[in-house]
Design a protein around this motif. Structure first.
Motif, mmCIF file in Angstrom:
data_model
loop_
_atom_site.group_PDB
_atom_site.id
_atom_site.type_symbol
_atom_site.label_atom_id
_atom_site.label_comp_id
_atom_site.label_asym_id
_atom_site.label_seq_id
_atom_site.Cartn_x
_atom_site.Cartn_y
_atom_site.Cartn_z
ATOM 1 N N VAL A 75 5.982 -0.047 -2.921
ATOM 2 C CA VAL A 75 5.298 -1.194 -3.775
ATOM 3 C C VAL A 75 3.691 -0.582 -4.262
ATOM 4 O O VAL A 75 3.624 -1.187 -3.302
ATOM 5 C CB VAL A 75 5.792 -2.471 -4.019
ATOM 6 N N LEU A 76 3.442 -0.177 -5.100
ATOM 7 C CA LEU A 76 1.990 -0.635 -5.076
ATOM 8 C C LEU A 76 1.482 -2.300 -6.234
ATOM 9 O O LEU A 76 2.641 -2.330 -7.889
ATOM 10 C CB LEU A 76 1.742 0.972 -6.060
ATOM 11 N N CYS A 77 0.969 -2.847 -6.064
ATOM 12 C CA CYS A 77 0.675 -3.509 -6.927
ATOM 13 C C CYS A 77 -1.373 -4.206 -7.186
ATOM 14 O O CYS A 77 -2.341 -3.461 -6.192
ATOM 15 C CB CYS A 77 0.254 -5.040 -5.810
ATOM 16 N N LYS A 78 -1.680 -4.778 -8.574
ATOM 17 C CA LYS A 78 -3.016 -4.820 -8.512
ATOM 18 C C LYS A 78 -3.488 -6.359 -8.237
ATOM 19 O O LYS A 78 -2.580 -6.963 -8.107
ATOM 20 C CB LYS A 78 -2.873 -4.419 -9.764
ATOM 21 N N TYR A 79 -3.982 -6.839 -7.201
ATOM 22 C CA TYR A 79 -3.900 -8.160 -6.479
ATOM 23 C C TYR A 79 -5.608 -8.889 -7.202
ATOM 24 O O TYR A 79 -6.872 -7.660 -6.663
ATOM 25 C CB TYR A 79 -4.022 -7.669 -4.933
ATOM 26 N N GLY A 80 -5.899 -9.952 -7.648
ATOM 27 C CA GLY A 80 -7.047 -10.143 -8.085
ATOM 28 C C GLY A 80 -7.038 -12.104 -8.333
ATOM 29 O O GLY A 80 -6.103 -12.697 -8.205
ATOM 30 N N SER A 81 -8.366 -11.911 -8.955
ATOM 31 C CA SER A 81 -8.200 -13.479 -8.580
ATOM 32 C C SER A 81 -8.935 -13.454 -10.707
ATOM 33 O O SER A 81 -9.246 -12.472 -10.722
ATOM 34 C CB SER A 81 -9.208 -14.218 -7.880
ATOM 35 N N SER A 82 -8.465 -14.885 -11.299
ATOM 36 C CA SER A 82 -8.865 -14.817 -12.721
ATOM 37 C C SER A 82 -10.406 -15.090 -13.045
ATOM 38 O O SER A 82 -10.552 -14.912 -13.562
ATOM 39 C CB SER A 82 -8.572 -16.032 -13.088
ATOM 40 N N SER A 83 -10.762 -15.698 -11.492
ATOM 41 C CA SER A 83 -11.935 -16.316 -11.488
ATOM 42 C C SER A 83 -13.632 -14.430 -11.698
ATOM 43 O O SER A 83 -14.156 -14.969 -11.803
ATOM 44 C CB SER A 83 -12.783 -17.339 -10.388
ATOM 45 N N THR A 84 -12.730 -14.028 -11.240
ATOM 46 C CA THR A 84 -13.399 -12.580 -10.748
ATOM 47 C C THR A 84 -12.660 -11.711 -11.153
ATOM 48 O O THR A 84 -11.984 -10.876 -10.116
ATOM 49 C CB THR A 84 -13.862 -12.348 -9.694
ATOM 50 N N PRO A 85 -11.899 -11.275 -12.904
ATOM 51 C CA PRO A 85 -11.446 -9.994 -13.261
ATOM 52 C C PRO A 85 -11.986 -8.973 -12.934
ATOM 53 O O PRO A 85 -11.190 -8.110 -12.804
ATOM 54 C CB PRO A 85 -11.386 -11.013 -14.803
ATOM 55 N N ASP A 86 -13.311 -8.339 -12.296
ATOM 56 C CA ASP A 86 -13.481 -6.734 -12.490
ATOM 57 C C ASP A 86 -13.375 -7.117 -11.326
ATOM 58 O O ASP A 86 -13.867 -5.736 -10.507
ATOM 59 C CB ASP A 86 -14.706 -7.004 -13.112
ATOM 60 N N ILE A 87 -13.001 -7.765 -9.972
ATOM 61 C CA ILE A 87 -13.000 -7.645 -8.678
ATOM 62 C C ILE A 87 -11.261 -8.084 -8.361
ATOM 63 O O ILE A 87 -10.563 -8.452 -8.370
ATOM 64 C CB ILE A 87 -13.768 -8.832 -7.765
ATOM 65 N N VAL A 91 -2.833 -2.797 -3.848
ATOM 66 C CA VAL A 91 -2.364 -2.842 -2.541
ATOM 67 C C VAL A 91 -0.580 -2.154 -2.430
ATOM 68 O O VAL A 91 0.032 -2.416 -3.178
ATOM 69 C CB VAL A 91 -2.212 -4.511 -2.352
ATOM 70 N N VAL A 92 -0.538 -1.316 -1.611
ATOM 71 C CA VAL A 92 0.332 -1.181 -0.988
ATOM 72 C C VAL A 92 1.870 -1.924 0.154
ATOM 73 O O VAL A 92 0.761 -2.130 1.415
ATOM 74 C CB VAL A 92 0.415 0.385 -0.413
ATOM 75 N N CYS A 93 2.469 -1.710 -0.118
ATOM 76 C CA CYS A 93 3.318 -2.956 1.149
ATOM 77 C C CYS A 93 4.783 -2.293 0.576
ATOM 78 O O CYS A 93 5.715 -1.721 0.037
ATOM 79 C CB CYS A 93 3.401 -4.096 0.241
ATOM 80 N N ASN A 94 5.616 -3.063 2.073
ATOM 81 C CA ASN A 94 6.991 -2.682 1.827
ATOM 82 C C ASN A 94 7.524 -3.749 2.210
ATOM 83 O O ASN A 94 7.184 -4.887 2.840
ATOM 84 C CB ASN A 94 6.993 -2.084 3.545
ATOM 85 N N PRO A 95 8.687 -4.573 1.272
ATOM 86 C CA PRO A 95 9.319 -5.160 1.048
ATOM 87 C C PRO A 95 10.585 -5.672 2.097
ATOM 88 O O PRO A 95 10.357 -6.488 2.434
ATOM 89 C CB PRO A 95 9.740 -5.336 -0.271
ATOM 90 N N VAL A 96 10.657 -4.972 3.271
ATOM 91 C CA VAL A 96 12.007 -4.915 4.026
ATOM 92 C C VAL A 96 11.013 -5.480 5.393
ATOM 93 O O VAL A 96 10.570 -6.594 6.126
ATOM 94 C CB VAL A 96 11.945 -4.011 4.046
ATOM 95 N N THR A 97 9.496 -4.747 5.696
ATOM 96 C CA THR A 97 8.943 -4.724 7.171
ATOM 97 C C THR A 97 7.322 -5.638 6.882
ATOM 98 O O THR A 97 7.226 -6.627 7.965
ATOM 99 C CB THR A 97 8.277 -3.625 7.030
ATOM 100 N N ARG A 98 7.639 -6.192 5.224
ATOM 101 C CA ARG A 98 6.667 -7.170 4.840
ATOM 102 C C ARG A 98 5.826 -6.460 5.229
ATOM 103 O O ARG A 98 4.553 -7.671 5.510
ATOM 104 C CB ARG A 98 6.903 -9.051 5.644
ATOM 105 N N GLN A 99 5.280 -6.160 4.901
ATOM 106 C CA GLN A 99 3.884 -5.296 6.343
ATOM 107 C C GLN A 99 2.672 -4.759 4.680
ATOM 108 O O GLN A 99 3.882 -3.981 3.288
ATOM 109 C CB GLN A 99 4.220 -3.627 6.763
ATOM 110 N N TRP A 100 1.603 -5.138 4.411
ATOM 111 C CA TRP A 100 1.177 -4.404 3.096
ATOM 112 C C TRP A 100 -0.189 -3.868 4.584
ATOM 113 O O TRP A 100 -1.054 -4.038 4.810
ATOM 114 C CB TRP A 100 0.857 -5.758 2.585
ATOM 115 N N THR A 101 -1.023 -3.121 2.788
ATOM 116 C CA THR A 101 -2.270 -2.892 3.193
ATOM 117 C C THR A 101 -3.171 -2.371 1.994
ATOM 118 O O THR A 101 -2.328 -2.802 0.639
ATOM 119 C CB THR A 101 -2.459 -1.094 3.819
ATOM 120 N N ALA A 102 -4.493 -3.114 2.106
ATOM 121 C CA ALA A 102 -5.444 -3.385 0.481
ATOM 122 C C ALA A 102 -6.004 -1.314 0.591
ATOM 123 O O ALA A 102 -6.816 -1.069 1.788
ATOM 124 C CB ALA A 102 -5.993 -4.200 0.860
ATOM 125 N N LEU A 103 -6.159 -0.762 -0.588
ATOM 126 C CA LEU A 103 -6.840 -0.041 -0.306
ATOM 127 C C LEU A 103 -8.023 0.157 -0.828
ATOM 128 O O LEU A 103 -8.745 -0.718 -1.136
ATOM 129 C CB LEU A 103 -6.467 1.153 -1.847
#
Length: 356
Positions: A75-87, A91-103
């Motif tokens: 799964v590919l997601c876009k991960y950030g904060s509303s306080s810094t919307p340009d940053i 993130v690529v993750c596996n919902p089965v193994t719960r492993q994730w990594t930020a590109l």
């Protein structure tokens, strides 16, 4: 360091337990994110054993989490904060193994462009994943509109490169409709109803791409096509489904070496119990009463959006029966679990990689 190693060992044991279970693997379903919400859900699936964490609750807490894409269990997601919307991070993750990594090296996206990222992964191919971020110029008036560059991330060398051998005036626009990654080739649906084929991106910094004409009804102007087709795959063969001109049947083709070969002709009229599907909307444009969302020949099912009743339906390719899944409209993504760990290069170890 020792605690992190213990987490890695525990995660691998968890993955082994899932992959070696005697139970039939959970067949998957449809991932989607509710509008104006961080909530990510799974629907259209038989009950599972709880092994799939569809809400992605294992990711660090964030008030801005956007589901972008999924491909063969990742799964590919876009991960950030509303306080810094340009940053933000991809993130690529596996919902089965719960492993994730930020590109790494996610750059701000200029407002004059539209970006459409697509994830490419296939366990039967060397188990690396890729992210294709299509940069498209979108102006309201006449002029150059279309793909101007593609930023491509490869997990093999853990870096991005830019393929800028694109000419916006060619008016090549990719869509958010389903895409597929088969035998090292990425297949993407374009706005003018063609198939974009991209390959050799793992060997060079300039991709080899071409266009393939799609079968079925084609108006004189492709952008006037009101019958939306959808890609699928079966046993490693690319499939394409599209309604006939009156909407009463859905034709399904397979892409063979000699070209498109008709595989199925599905009687949608009998399933709905009526013969009229095409009509004019309030603005005077032709439209069809249903739209194909997902084509899954391996599970013998096609998911449709009933535009009249505003609900998601599943159509059985074997029985011809329709079943209501849920009300409302969302952008649905086909999800099939992958019970192994993501292969992550050592250079990513200190860049936001987690294995719970």
């Amino acid at each position: 360091m020792e605690a992190n190693s213990e987490k890695v060992v525990a995660a691998r044991k968890l993955a082994d337990a899932y992959s070696k279970t005697l139970l039939k693997p959970f067949p998957g379903g449809l991932l989607y994110q509710e509008l104006d919400s961080n909530a990510i859900k799974l629907t259209g699936a038989s009950p599972n054993d709880g092994s799939v964490d569809a809400p992605l609750s294992f990711l660090p807490q964030s008030d801005q989490l956007e589901l972008l894409d999924c491909c063969n269990g990742l799964v590919l997601c876009k991960y950030g904060s509303s306080s810094t919307p340009d940053i933000y991070h991809y993130v690529v993750c596996n919902p089965v193994t719960r492993q994730w990594t930020a590109l790494p090296e996610t750059h701000p996206e200029p407002k004059e462009f539209q970006y459409l990222p697509k994830l490419a992964f296939n366990p039967s191919w060397p188990p690396n994943f890729y992210v294709f971020n299509f940069q498209q110029i979108c102006s309201p008036g006449p002029g150059a509109n279309g793909v101007s560059a593609v930023r491509i991330f490869s997990s093999e060398n853990w870096s991005w490169f830019v393929d800028d051998q694109w000419t916006p005036k060619n008016d090549i626009n990719v869509t958010s409709r389903p895409h597929f990654f088969l035998h090292g080739v990425l297949y993407v649906h374009t706005a003018d109803d063609r198939l974009l084929e991209m390959k050799d991106f793992h060997q060079t910094e300039q991709t080899n791409h071409r266009f393939i004409e799609l079968p079925g009804y084609r108006p004189s102007c492709p952008y006037d096509d009101f019958l939306y087709g959808c890609l699928g795959q079966s046993s490693g063969i690319l499939q394409y489904a599209k309604p006939e001109i009156d909407g009463c049947k859905i034709q399904v083709w397979g892409l063979e070496q000699r070209g498109w070969d008709l595989k199925h002709s599905l009687n949608i009229s009998a399933a709905f119990g009526r013969h009229t599907f095409v009509q004019y909307d309030i603005e005077g444009f032709l439209c069809c009463d249903y739209e194909i969302q997902i084509v899954d020949p391996e599970r013998e099912v096609i998911f449709l959006h009933d535009c009249i009743e505003n609900k998601l339906l599943s159509y059985s390719m074997s029985t011809g029966m329709l079943t209501k899944i849920q009300d409302g409209f969302n952008r649905y993504m086909s999800y099939v679990p992958w019970y192994e760990m993501i292969r992550v290069e050592s250079v990513a170890a200190d860049e936001g990689t987690s294995e719970d």
